[in-house]
Design an enzyme around this catalytic site. Structure first.
Site, PDB file in Angstrom:
ATOM      1  N   GLU A  13      34.851  40.154  37.490  1.00  0.00           N
ATOM      2  CA  GLU A  13      36.390  40.265  37.789  1.00  0.00           C
ATOM      3  C   GLU A  13      37.044  38.826  37.540  1.00  0.00           C
ATOM      4  O   GLU A  13      37.765  38.357  38.506  1.00  0.00           O
ATOM      5  CB  GLU A  13      36.635  40.798  39.203  1.00  0.00           C
ATOM      6  N   ASP A  54      33.713  55.986  40.149  1.00  0.00           N
ATOM      7  CA  ASP A  54      33.943  56.908  41.178  1.00  0.00           C
ATOM      8  C   ASP A  54      35.376  57.418  40.820  1.00  0.00           C
ATOM      9  O   ASP A  54      36.007  56.719  40.198  1.00  0.00           O
ATOM     10  CB  ASP A  54      33.734  56.292  42.608  1.00  0.00           C
ATOM     11  N   GLU A 108      30.484  51.088  37.617  1.00  0.00           N
ATOM     12  CA  GLU A 108      30.787  51.369  38.893  1.00  0.00           C
ATOM     13  C   GLU A 108      31.687  52.599  39.127  1.00  0.00           C
ATOM     14  O   GLU A 108      32.541  52.786  39.820  1.00  0.00           O
ATOM     15  CB  GLU A 108      31.477  50.270  39.793  1.00  0.00           C
ATOM     16  N   ASN A 118      31.833  41.975  33.698  1.00  0.00           N
ATOM     17  CA  ASN A 118      32.406  43.124  34.395  1.00  0.00           C
ATOM     18  C   ASN A 118      33.468  43.076  35.127  1.00  0.00           C
ATOM     19  O   ASN A 118      33.834  42.415  35.488  1.00  0.00           O
ATOM     20  CB  ASN A 118      30.994  43.303  35.451  1.00  0.00           C
ATOM     21  N   HIS A 140      36.569  52.361  38.242  1.00  0.00           N
ATOM     22  CA  HIS A 140      37.020  53.279  39.489  1.00  0.00           C
ATOM     23  C   HIS A 140      38.229  54.060  39.206  1.00  0.00           C
ATOM     24  O   HIS A 140      39.338  53.272  38.911  1.00  0.00           O
ATOM     25  CB  HIS A 140      37.441  51.818  40.628  1.00  0.00           C
TER      26      HIS A 140
HETATM   27  O1  9MR Z   1      31.267  48.572  47.342  1.00  0.00           O
HETATM   28  C1  9MR Z   1      31.100  46.993  47.688  1.00  0.00           C
HETATM   29  C2  9MR Z   1      31.471  46.849  49.278  1.00  0.00           C
HETATM   30  O2  9MR Z   1      30.544  47.542  50.056  1.00  0.00           O
HETATM   31  C3  9MR Z   1      31.660  45.221  49.659  1.00  0.00           C
HETATM   32  O3  9MR Z   1      31.944  45.399  50.894  1.00  0.00           O
HETATM   33  C4  9MR Z   1      32.728  44.845  48.585  1.00  0.00           C
HETATM   34  C5  9MR Z   1      32.434  43.393  48.899  1.00  0.00           C
HETATM   35  O4  9MR Z   1      31.370  42.919  48.849  1.00  0.00           O
HETATM   36  O5  9MR Z   1      32.059  44.998  47.364  1.00  0.00           O
HETATM   37  C6  9MR Z   1      32.211  46.315  46.923  1.00  0.00           C
HETATM   38  O6  9MR Z   1      31.733  46.479  45.562  1.00  0.00           O
HETATM   39  C7  9MR Z   1      32.799  45.789  44.575  1.00  0.00           C
HETATM   40  C8  9MR Z   1      31.864  45.584  43.500  1.00  0.00           C
HETATM   41  O7  9MR Z   1      30.834  44.471  43.958  1.00  0.00           O
HETATM   42  C9  9MR Z   1      32.775  44.888  42.475  1.00  0.00           C
HETATM   43  N1  9MR Z   1      33.668  45.736  42.064  1.00  0.00           N
HETATM   44  C10 9MR Z   1      34.380  46.436  43.010  1.00  0.00           C
HETATM   45  C11 9MR Z   1      33.688  47.137  43.950  1.00  0.00           C
HETATM   46  C12 9MR Z   1      34.397  47.723  45.046  1.00  0.00           C
HETATM   47  O8  9MR Z   1      35.077  47.002  45.810  1.00  0.00           O
END
Ligand code: 9MR
Length: 371
Positions: free
Chosen positions: A179, A288, A286, A220, A256
């Site tokens: 990101e 969903d 990722e 990513n 997402h």
């Molecule tokens: O699903 C993840 C959540 O449990 C955490 O609190 C959050 C912060 O670390 O990250 C979420 O996963 C993210 C991923 O690492 C990067 N892309 C977006 C995902 C959803 O926010």
């Protein structure tokens, strides 16, 4: 085999009936299969061999992945069972993030990540490491410190070497940078950009490669799956990296998404195709599909959701450079979505009772048809 449809001829029964097989199998009632659908022995044998999603995906030339959380992995036997049975790619959802691993400078706690890696190895799964460089989930000691450029570079280098070296030969691929592009298509204003400058991106890839020359290295991002401002910026970034011979092997499309704004298969395909021309792989990293924003009956929403999963699987199946689809969680009650958006939702393939949803069936059918 991918893009080989010779087994299509075995699909003489309806897709709806096929769903019954998968669902009954997931409930541990596999001995009822033959009676339920009246297949001949040959057809039954074919399905029995390929009944889990991971097996179906594999015979279609793909990998089926999910993110994994340490708490249910430790505490929930059903979670473990579904995870091991249905998926052959694992992404630690949080356990390998800098903020989770490091409590003080030079201090690492690998207990959670090690446990996930051990589970994957015991279940013959590949591991996609997530993520070495991100603007979120950073350790407080780093976030709150004042760092010169040299110091920040040293911290990043040490972090990458410590983590990638530990899992060398175990983690097949890494989200090296996550990101880094903003929604406006510019470089995101992060602590990494502020302390090191834009070069932090290529440095991270070079260090990751030096730490494990065999690992496949990915950039990513989210909302960069289709064609638009953000995906053009991602494209430009990875194109420049390739031009500079930076060791990058692919781009992760987080995916997402939601039934309100389904991704266009055509646009996602076009994006995957232009990355292929740069010699880059694409992974759906990722996925969903949120259903909350719609007022339709739940069955309709779940059908719409299933269609989106199916469309994306088809897009990936058709692309020679896309071989992996990962969902961001195993079952709805473990998804990040309800917590983050503060409302109920059901974005994944299994419901809160670990029953497969229409999206699961749709993916199974899609992989089966593409053997
Ligand atoms: O699903 C993840 C959540 O449990 C955490 O609190 C959050 C912060 O670390 O990250 C979420 O996963 C993210 C991923 O690492 C990067 N892309 C977006 C995902 C959803 O926010």
């Amino acid at each position: 085999m991918k893009s080989n449809n010779i087994f299509k001829k075995f699909i003489s029964f309806s897709l709806a009936t096929l769903s019954v097989i998968f669902i009954s199998n997931c409930k541990g009632e596999s001995n009822q299969k033959t009676e339920l659908i009246g297949l001949n022995n040959f057809e039954t044998a074919k399905i029995t061999q390929t009944q889990s999603l991971r097996n179906l995906a594999e015979s279609a030339g793909m990998r089926m992945g999910t993110s994994v959380l340490i708490n249910p992995l430790r505490e929930d036997g059903t979670y473990r069972e579904v995870l091991g049975r249905e998926f052959n790619n694992l992404t630690p959802e949080n356990a390998m993030k800098f903020g989770q691993l490091s409590t003080a400078r030079g201090n690492y706690n690998f207990a959670d990540a090690d446990e996930i890696v051990a589970f994957a190895q015991n279940h013959n799964m590949q591991i996609h490491g997530h993520t070495l460089v991100w603007h979120r989930n950073l350790p407080d000691w780093f976030k709150n410190g004042q760092w010169s450029r040299q110091e920040a570079m040293k911290i990043l280098r040490e972090h990458i070497f410590t983590v990638v070296r530990r899992y060398r030969g175990k983690v097949t691929s890494w989200d090296v940078v996550n990101e880094a592009i903003s929604d406006q298509g510019t470089l995101r204003d992060s602590i990494w950009l502020q302390t090191i400058g834009p070069e932090y991106i290529e440095m991270a890839f070079r260090w990751a490669h030096a730490a494990d020359p065999k690992a496949r290295l990915f950039y990513n991002d989210y909302n960069a799956e289709q064609l638009g401002k953000k995906s053009h910026a991602v494209y430009k970034l990875v194109q420049q990296l390739r031009q500079k011979d930076v060791p990058i092997h692919g781009v992760g499309f987080q995916m997402h998404t939601s039934i309100k704004k389904p991704p266009s298969s055509k646009a996602v395909s076009a994006n995957i195709e232009r990355l292929e021309k740069l010699g880059l792989e694409v992974k759906i990293t990722e996925m969903d599909v949120k259903i909350h924003e719609d007022d339709k009956p739940r069955s309709e929403k779940l059908a719409a959701q299933a269609k989106i999963y199916q469309n994306i699987a088809n897009v990936c199946l058709k692309a020679p450079n896309c071989n992996s689809l990962t969902t961001w969680g195993v079952a709805d009650h473990w998804s990040w979505v309800p917590k983050f958006f503060n409302r109920t939702d059901a974005p994944l393939l299994f419901d809160e009772f670990y029953q497969p949803k229409p999206a699961y069936t749709a993916l199974s059918e899609t992989f089966y048809q593409n053997k």
